[in-house]
Write a protein that holds these residues in place. Structure first.
Motif, PDB file in Angstrom:
ATOM      1  N   GLY A 294       0.808  -1.215   0.000  1.00 54.11           N
ATOM      2  CA  GLY A 294       0.000   0.000   0.000  1.00 54.11           C
ATOM      3  C   GLY A 294       0.841   1.265   0.000  1.00 54.11           C
ATOM      4  O   GLY A 294       0.597   2.191  -0.776  1.00 54.11           O
ATOM      5  N   VAL A 295       1.842   1.298   0.865  1.00 54.00           N
ATOM      6  CA  VAL A 295       2.694   2.486   0.966  1.00 54.00           C
ATOM      7  C   VAL A 295       3.530   2.667  -0.306  1.00 54.00           C
ATOM      8  O   VAL A 295       3.591   3.762  -0.874  1.00 54.00           O
ATOM      9  CB  VAL A 295       3.600   2.414   2.218  1.00 54.00           C
ATOM     10  N   CYS A 296       4.146   1.588  -0.775  1.00 52.16           N
ATOM     11  CA  CYS A 296       5.009   1.687  -1.954  1.00 52.16           C
ATOM     12  C   CYS A 296       4.211   2.014  -3.213  1.00 52.16           C
ATOM     13  O   CYS A 296       4.690   2.761  -4.074  1.00 52.16           O
ATOM     14  CB  CYS A 296       5.820   0.409  -2.131  1.00 52.16           C
ATOM     15  N   SER A 297       3.003   1.506  -3.327  1.00 53.07           N
ATOM     16  CA  SER A 297       2.157   1.844  -4.476  1.00 53.07           C
ATOM     17  C   SER A 297       1.828   3.328  -4.479  1.00 53.07           C
ATOM     18  O   SER A 297       1.902   3.993  -5.512  1.00 53.07           O
ATOM     19  CB  SER A 297       0.860   1.033  -4.455  1.00 53.07           C
ATOM     20  N   TYR A 298       1.478   3.864  -3.316  1.00 55.75           N
ATOM     21  CA  TYR A 298       1.187   5.296  -3.209  1.00 55.75           C
ATOM     22  C   TYR A 298       2.403   6.120  -3.625  1.00 55.75           C
ATOM     23  O   TYR A 298       2.293   7.079  -4.394  1.00 55.75           O
ATOM     24  CB  TYR A 298       0.764   5.669  -1.777  1.00 55.75           C
ATOM     25  N   LEU A 299       3.579   5.749  -3.122  1.00 57.88           N
ATOM     26  CA  LEU A 299       4.795   6.501  -3.452  1.00 57.88           C
ATOM     27  C   LEU A 299       5.069   6.455  -4.957  1.00 57.88           C
ATOM     28  O   LEU A 299       5.376   7.478  -5.575  1.00 57.88           O
ATOM     29  CB  LEU A 299       5.984   5.969  -2.659  1.00 57.88           C
ATOM     30  N   ALA A 300       4.954   5.287  -5.566  1.00 58.32           N
ATOM     31  CA  ALA A 300       5.196   5.147  -7.004  1.00 58.32           C
ATOM     32  C   ALA A 300       4.215   5.989  -7.813  1.00 58.32           C
ATOM     33  O   ALA A 300       4.606   6.656  -8.779  1.00 58.32           O
ATOM     34  CB  ALA A 300       5.107   3.684  -7.416  1.00 58.32           C
ATOM     35  N   GLU A 301       2.945   5.978  -7.426  1.00 54.72           N
ATOM     36  CA  GLU A 301       1.924   6.766  -8.124  1.00 54.72           C
ATOM     37  C   GLU A 301       2.230   8.259  -8.083  1.00 54.72           C
ATOM     38  O   GLU A 301       1.794   9.009  -8.956  1.00 54.72           O
ATOM     39  CB  GLU A 301       0.550   6.522  -7.507  1.00 54.72           C
TER      40      GLU A 301
ATOM     41  N   ALA B  93      13.121   8.949   1.211  1.00 55.34           N
ATOM     42  CA  ALA B  93      12.518   9.054  -0.114  1.00 55.34           C
ATOM     43  C   ALA B  93      12.889  10.374  -0.787  1.00 55.34           C
ATOM     44  O   ALA B  93      12.984  11.411  -0.135  1.00 55.34           O
ATOM     45  CB  ALA B  93      11.006   8.940   0.000  1.00 55.34           C
ATOM     46  N   ASP B  94      13.089  10.311  -2.100  1.00 56.27           N
ATOM     47  CA  ASP B  94      13.411  11.473  -2.923  1.00 56.27           C
ATOM     48  C   ASP B  94      12.118  11.973  -3.567  1.00 56.27           C
ATOM     49  O   ASP B  94      11.467  11.258  -4.315  1.00 56.27           O
ATOM     50  CB  ASP B  94      14.416  11.066  -3.994  1.00 56.27           C
ATOM     51  N   MET B  95      11.745  13.221  -3.268  1.00 51.01           N
ATOM     52  CA  MET B  95      10.500  13.799  -3.789  1.00 51.01           C
ATOM     53  C   MET B  95      10.730  14.776  -4.944  1.00 51.01           C
ATOM     54  O   MET B  95       9.822  15.511  -5.315  1.00 51.01           O
ATOM     55  CB  MET B  95       9.743  14.498  -2.657  1.00 51.01           C
ATOM     56  N   ASN B  96      11.912  14.781  -5.522  1.00 50.94           N
ATOM     57  CA  ASN B  96      12.219  15.749  -6.577  1.00 50.94           C
ATOM     58  C   ASN B  96      11.253  15.713  -7.756  1.00 50.94           C
ATOM     59  O   ASN B  96      10.960  16.748  -8.338  1.00 50.94           O
ATOM     60  CB  ASN B  96      13.651  15.567  -7.087  1.00 50.94           C
ATOM     61  N   LYS B  97      10.763  14.548  -8.122  1.00 55.64           N
ATOM     62  CA  LYS B  97       9.876  14.435  -9.279  1.00 55.64           C
ATOM     63  C   LYS B  97       8.397  14.462  -8.911  1.00 55.64           C
ATOM     64  O   LYS B  97       7.541  14.410  -9.783  1.00 55.64           O
ATOM     65  CB  LYS B  97      10.201  13.168 -10.062  1.00 55.64           C
TER      66      LYS B  97
ATOM     67  N   ASN C 246      10.628   8.413  -5.134  1.00 57.57           N
ATOM     68  CA  ASN C 246      11.581   7.313  -5.208  1.00 57.57           C
ATOM     69  C   ASN C 246      12.104   6.949  -3.823  1.00 57.57           C
ATOM     70  O   ASN C 246      12.552   7.813  -3.071  1.00 57.57           O
ATOM     71  CB  ASN C 246      12.760   7.712  -6.109  1.00 57.57           C
ATOM     72  N   ILE C 247      12.055   5.667  -3.488  1.00 57.42           N
ATOM     73  CA  ILE C 247      12.603   5.194  -2.224  1.00 57.42           C
ATOM     74  C   ILE C 247      14.102   5.001  -2.404  1.00 57.42           C
ATOM     75  O   ILE C 247      14.534   4.215  -3.227  1.00 57.42           O
ATOM     76  CB  ILE C 247      11.950   3.867  -1.796  1.00 57.42           C
ATOM     77  N   GLU C 248      14.890   5.736  -1.625  1.00 63.09           N
ATOM     78  CA  GLU C 248      16.345   5.635  -1.710  1.00 63.09           C
ATOM     79  C   GLU C 248      16.913   4.639  -0.708  1.00 63.09           C
ATOM     80  O   GLU C 248      17.939   4.034  -0.949  1.00 63.09           O
ATOM     81  CB  GLU C 248      16.976   7.006  -1.495  1.00 63.09           C
TER      82      GLU C 248
END
Length: 90
Positions: A19-26, A49-53, A30-32
């Motif tokens: 659930g968490v990783c799907s939300y982040l990918a959407e 996590a990198d939120m640049n994009k 990026n999980i560093e």
């Protein structure tokens, strides 16, 4: 770099990581780095996590993650890296 520290804590159940990783990918986050453990049935995960994009502001992401946590039965917190570092300085 626009880094965020994300913590997830709660009773272990199926689908927390998904659930968490799907939300982040959407949201183009990026999980560093990631660490997770289960102790006596309690789940604990910490991510850098990198939120640049990510097109959303940090406050919106933090609120949406908190809402996601309520839906899946865990507590999710997202803090900007610089705030996290300052709060945990020895």
């Amino acid at each position: 770099m626009n880094k965020t520290i994300i913590t997830v804590v709660g009773k272990d159940t199926v689908g927390i990581i998904a659930g968490v990783c799907s939300y982040l990918a959407e949201n183009q986050i990026n999980i560093e780095d990631i660490s997770q453990t289960i102790v006596n049935g309690y789940f604990n995960m910490m991510m850098v996590a990198d939120m640049n994009k990510c097109p959303k502001q940090h406050a919106q992401i933090a609120e949406e993650l908190e809402d996601l946590g309520q839906k899946i039965g865990v507590i999710i917190k997202a803090q900007r890296e610089e705030i996290f570092d300052n709060m945990h300085r020895v």
